[in-house]
Design a protein around this motif. Structure first.
Motif, short mmCIF file in Angstrom:
data_model
loop_
_atom_site.label_atom_id
_atom_site.label_comp_id
_atom_site.label_asym_id
_atom_site.label_seq_id
_atom_site.Cartn_x
_atom_site.Cartn_y
_atom_site.Cartn_z
N THR A 179 -15.21 9.39 -1.19
CA THR A 179 -14.19 7.95 -2.07
C THR A 179 -15.13 7.36 -3.16
O THR A 179 -14.32 7.03 -4.46
CB THR A 179 -13.76 7.09 -1.07
N HIS A 195 -9.23 6.20 7.46
CA HIS A 195 -10.21 6.39 6.48
C HIS A 195 -9.56 5.76 5.54
O HIS A 195 -10.11 5.67 4.27
CB HIS A 195 -10.70 7.43 6.13
N ARG A 196 -8.60 5.57 5.40
CA ARG A 196 -7.75 4.31 4.12
C ARG A 196 -8.27 3.08 4.37
O ARG A 196 -7.39 2.63 3.50
CB ARG A 196 -6.44 5.01 4.33
N HIS A 213 -9.04 1.62 0.91
CA HIS A 213 -9.89 3.15 1.29
C HIS A 213 -11.16 2.58 1.53
O HIS A 213 -12.58 1.87 1.18
CB HIS A 213 -10.23 4.75 0.33
N TYR A 235 1.11 -1.19 -0.08
CA TYR A 235 -0.01 -0.31 -0.13
C TYR A 235 0.57 1.32 0.18
O TYR A 235 1.94 1.49 1.39
CB TYR A 235 -0.89 0.01 1.24
N PRO A 292 -7.85 7.41 -7.04
CA PRO A 292 -6.92 8.08 -7.10
C PRO A 292 -5.50 7.91 -7.78
O PRO A 292 -5.89 6.59 -8.79
CB PRO A 292 -5.84 6.85 -5.51
N ILE A 310 -5.79 -1.09 -2.43
CA ILE A 310 -6.63 0.58 -2.24
C ILE A 310 -7.48 0.10 -1.42
O ILE A 310 -8.96 -0.14 -1.59
CB ILE A 310 -7.13 0.93 -3.72
N LEU A 321 -6.67 0.61 6.04
CA LEU A 321 -5.96 -0.18 6.88
C LEU A 321 -6.03 -1.38 7.74
O LEU A 321 -5.41 -2.59 7.96
CB LEU A 321 -4.64 0.03 6.48
N GLY A 348 0.13 5.58 0.43
CA GLY A 348 -0.01 6.70 0.36
C GLY A 348 -0.02 7.02 2.02
O GLY A 348 0.33 6.44 2.77
N GLY A 349 -0.89 8.20 2.21
CA GLY A 349 -1.59 8.33 3.51
C GLY A 349 -1.82 7.30 4.27
O GLY A 349 -2.52 6.65 4.01
N ILE A 350 -1.41 7.55 5.48
CA ILE A 350 -1.88 6.27 6.68
C ILE A 350 -2.70 7.73 7.97
O ILE A 350 -2.27 7.36 8.58
CB ILE A 350 -0.21 5.75 7.25
N THR A 351 -4.54 7.04 7.56
CA THR A 351 -5.20 7.93 8.32
C THR A 351 -6.44 6.50 8.18
O THR A 351 -6.02 4.97 7.87
CB THR A 351 -5.70 8.51 7.82
#
Length: 390
Positions: A295, A217-218, A289, A210, A300, A287, A220, A212-215
């Motif tokens: 989204t 709302h991703r 999300h 993965y 992306p 991906i 993960l 991208g940003g790690i928040t």
């Protein structure tokens, strides 16, 4: 035409904005770009033919006044003063506003200087705010109302001369709000090709990645739960996470609780070239999300990077991502919050290495999902605008 793009961040780097600007320059337009700086960059610079104008911004205006922009217009005043100052010398024919917050500034400045204006919506802004942590606090809810941003979007989309969105789903959403369909162009977040990754990372186990940003709302957290289930029947795997964010420590704790922490690599933020190095060596790209109004109306560009690199894509069921992955037959889709379904799809990819997902995706990027196609749409949109000016 003489165009002033307006961007609420440092520039360079912003891949989408840069591609749009260079495409318009190639089509014969003169492109300027107004942005702020927090890095003591020069006030004026020419970068790849783009005339950059920068203005220093205080932390208070950037972090506080921007959040309360609809309540206290100090942030808007910063930008209006800046744009009027640049226009005294340059005399622009078109203002190109990147993203919703500065729509009011674009409208008011364009009206004053008798220019056309384009609203370029990279995101569903109200949808983004609805899942942003800073709007969940008591003060955040007071200063940044979602209903006010929805009304703000409708108002300024109605008075914009042209609108740009990144996916068909975003166009459909605006049309349902009563915005005229004819003035909305879809210029997607595709990639420039060809490109080549000189070296790729060599992994031994089957590698999910993965980037991208790690928040929260991703999504993960659901990936980790799903991989813990995968681990019960197949243990020769690892997960590589390239990126940073406030949710990293939560994921590290979760991985430890699930007893898979020895299989999860947190690499942090990496330069673009290094990120591509890691992507090129992976077996499956993610991906994950969380599905939301945000989204479901954006895309992306990493999806197209993954496909061009011939990687199978395992993605959550956000509307545009699901549509494109299924159209291209470039991977599998799972319900974003269903770890069991994630594990089933992951095992399907692991066990079927002759699935052709990578080749299918690569071919679709060459045929359809690349920047040369979007460039044609963008330039035509500006040709239509030029006819109205003349």
């Amino acid at each position: 035409m003489k165009i002033l793009m307006v961007l609420e961040r440092e520039f360079p780097e912003d891949e989408r904005v840069e591609k749009e600007a260079l495409s318009l320059i190639k089509a014969g337009h003169e492109v300027h770009l107004a942005c702020f700086t927090r890095q003591n960059r020069t006030s004026e610079e020419i970068f790849k033919g783009i005339h950059i104008h920068r203005k220093p911004i205080s932390n208070f205006i950037l972090k506080k006044a921007s959040v309360a922009a609809l309540k206290i217009p100090l942030y808007f005043k910063f930008w209006k003063d800046f744009l009027f100052e640049i226009n005294k010398k340059e005399k622009f024919e078109v203002l190109h506003i990147h993203d919703l917050p500065l729509a009011r500034v674009g409208y008011e400045v364009a009206k004053k200087i008798k220019a056309k204006w384009v609203l370029d919506l990279h995101e569903n802004w109200a949808g983004l705010l609805s899942v942003s942590e800073h709007t969940k606090t008591f003060l955040g809810r007071i200063l940044s109302s979602n209903s006010e941003w929805e009304a703000y979007e409708t108002r300024y989309c109605n008075v914009a001369d042209q609108i740009i969105v990144v996916v068909e789903e975003a166009k459909d959403r605006l049309v349902k709000k009563g915005i005229f369909k004819y003035k909305i162009a879809v210029v997607s977040n595709t990639i420039s090709i060809p490109f080549e990754v000189k070296e790729k990372e060599i992994y031994n186990p089957f590698t999910f990645i993965y980037a991208g940003g790690i928040t929260y709302h991703r999504g993960l957290q659901y990936v980790l739960e799903g991989l813990a289930l995968v681990n019960q029947s197949f243990s020769d795997w690892q997960l590589v996470l390239v990126g940073a964010g406030r949710y990293v420590e939560n994921l590290k704790k979760q991985a430890k609780e699930l007893k898979i922490d020895n299989k999860v690599l947190f690499l942090g933020h990496q330069p673009y070239e290094k990120m591509m190095h890691f992507l090129a060596g992976a077996d499956c790209c993610l991906i994950p999300h969380v599905k939301s109004s945000h989204t479901d109306h954006t895309i992306p560009n990493k999806l197209f990077q993954y496909m061009y690199l011939k990687k199978p894509v395992l993605a959550s069921n956000c509307d545009p991502i699901e549509r494109i992955v299924k159209e291209c037959q470039s991977g599998l889709i799972y319900d974003f919050d269903n770890p069991e379904q994630f594990s089933e799809k992951a095992l399907e990819i692991i066990q079927n290495k002759e699935n052709h997902f990578g080749e299918n995706g690569h071919q679709k990027v060459i045929e359809k999902y690349n920047w040369s196609k979007e460039e044609t749409i963008l330039v035509q949109h500006y040709d239509n605008l030029k006819k109205n000016i003349i």
